[in-house]
Write a protein that holds these residues in place. Structure first.
Motif, PDB file in Angstrom:
ATOM      1  N   GLY A 189      67.163  -7.758  31.512  1.00 56.83           N
ATOM      2  CA  GLY A 189      68.346  -7.884  31.017  1.00 56.83           C
ATOM      3  C   GLY A 189      68.353  -8.295  29.349  1.00 56.83           C
ATOM      4  N   PHE A 190      68.714  -7.674  28.643  1.00 58.42           N
ATOM      5  CA  PHE A 190      68.580  -7.928  27.150  1.00 58.42           C
ATOM      6  C   PHE A 190      69.705  -8.769  26.904  1.00 58.42           C
ATOM      7  N   ALA A 191      69.569  -9.775  26.297  1.00 65.65           N
ATOM      8  CA  ALA A 191      70.833 -11.063  26.326  1.00 65.65           C
ATOM      9  C   ALA A 191      70.476 -11.929  25.078  1.00 65.65           C
ATOM     10  N   ARG A 192      71.485 -12.476  24.842  1.00 67.52           N
ATOM     11  CA  ARG A 192      71.459 -13.628  23.638  1.00 67.52           C
ATOM     12  C   ARG A 192      72.272 -14.893  24.499  1.00 67.52           C
ATOM     13  N   ASN A 231      69.297 -17.809  20.561  1.00 63.34           N
ATOM     14  CA  ASN A 231      68.106 -16.986  20.482  1.00 63.34           C
ATOM     15  C   ASN A 231      68.315 -15.430  21.432  1.00 63.34           C
ATOM     16  N   ILE A 232      67.531 -14.521  21.202  1.00 66.47           N
ATOM     17  CA  ILE A 232      67.578 -13.105  21.978  1.00 66.47           C
ATOM     18  C   ILE A 232      66.518 -13.203  22.790  1.00 66.47           C
ATOM     19  N   PHE A 233      66.566 -12.810  23.894  1.00 67.63           N
ATOM     20  CA  PHE A 233      65.728 -12.970  25.235  1.00 67.63           C
ATOM     21  C   PHE A 233      65.877 -11.695  25.956  1.00 67.63           C
ATOM     22  N   ALA A 234      65.035 -11.631  27.078  1.00 68.42           N
ATOM     23  CA  ALA A 234      64.853 -10.714  28.036  1.00 68.42           C
ATOM     24  C   ALA A 234      65.008 -11.643  29.222  1.00 68.42           C
ATOM     25  N   ILE A 235      65.776 -11.233  30.405  1.00 70.30           N
ATOM     26  CA  ILE A 235      65.622 -11.926  31.663  1.00 70.30           C
ATOM     27  C   ILE A 235      65.331 -11.027  32.815  1.00 70.30           C
ATOM     28  N   ARG A 236      64.555 -11.694  33.681  1.00 72.08           N
ATOM     29  CA  ARG A 236      64.234 -10.843  34.984  1.00 72.08           C
ATOM     30  C   ARG A 236      64.844 -11.611  36.187  1.00 72.08           C
TER      31      ARG A 236
END
Length: 216
Positions: free
Chosen positions: A108-111, A171-176
């Motif tokens: 998931g591309f998230a903020r 922050n912008i991040f990716a989540i698994r």
């Protein structure tokens, strides 16, 4: 304002802890966790940091070479004693069943707007059809919320993903860990950095996805 897009006032005082945390972009451990997953995207599992080959030293390469020679000599001795060879065995001594097939992982591309999200914590995934005007336990809202465990978090450095244990607000991040739960977008919520621990959704759950805006 993110929670009140129809208001004309330039300043709105927070009416709850959730709004206070969001307005101040609170990065404390006790702040409500609120983030928005704008999309899901697939990456090759082999390209994830935890699966990439690590840089080895010269001594490690020499040790591996010695181990390989020992394996080859042992294999040659076994072949001399037993002529038959399992056709499924490759020249490297691995059976065809041991070879990994190419696959992909959905991230998931998230903020993150408030709080701290940590690996191993449980968060609520709130879908766009969730109605903020109704209680979380309302029959119309219950189908639009699902819990998920954060399996991994990544920050993005250029085209590379970097594994991190936590991400703080702003922050912008990716989540698994959302695969099978989130298909497109969702708001991720939790009462604190510790995640959901049997707590009811009282005051810390919201839906940012019903608002038409650029979030990431």
């Amino acid at each position: 304002m993110m929670l009140n897009p129809d208001l004309s006032e330039t300043h709105v005082d927070p009416k709850s802890k959730l709004e206070k945390d969001l307005y101040s972009c609170d990065v404390s451990e006790s702040a409500h966790v609120v983030g928005y997953v704008s999309k899901m995207f697939a990456v090759s599992t082999a390209q994830l940091p935890e699966h990439k080959k690590q840089t080895v030293t010269v001594d490690e390469l020499r040790a591996r070479a010695r181990e390989a020679r020992v394996r080859v000599e042992s294999r040659e001795q076994s072949r001399a004693a037993t002529p038959s060879l399992n056709p499924a065995e490759s020249l490297t001594g691995e059976s065809s069943g041991d070879l990994n097939t190419a696959n992909e992982t959905l991230l998931g591309f998230a903020r993150l707007y408030s709080g701290v999200i940590r690996v191993g914590s449980t968060v609520a995934c709130v879908f766009p059809k969730y109605n903020n005007e109704l209680e979380p336990t309302h029959p119309r809202n219950k189908p639009h919320v699902v819990n998920a465990t954060v399996d991994a978090l990544y920050t993005m450095m250029g085209r590379d993903l970097v594994t991190v244990d936590s991400v703080s607000a702003g922050n912008i991040f990716a989540i698994r860990g959302l695969e099978g739960s989130v298909w497109r977008s969702a708001t991720i919520c939790a009462p604190s950095a510790a995640g959901i621990q049997g707590k009811q959704a009282q005051g810390w759950m919201t839906n940012l996805g019903s608002i038409n805006r650029q979030v990431c």
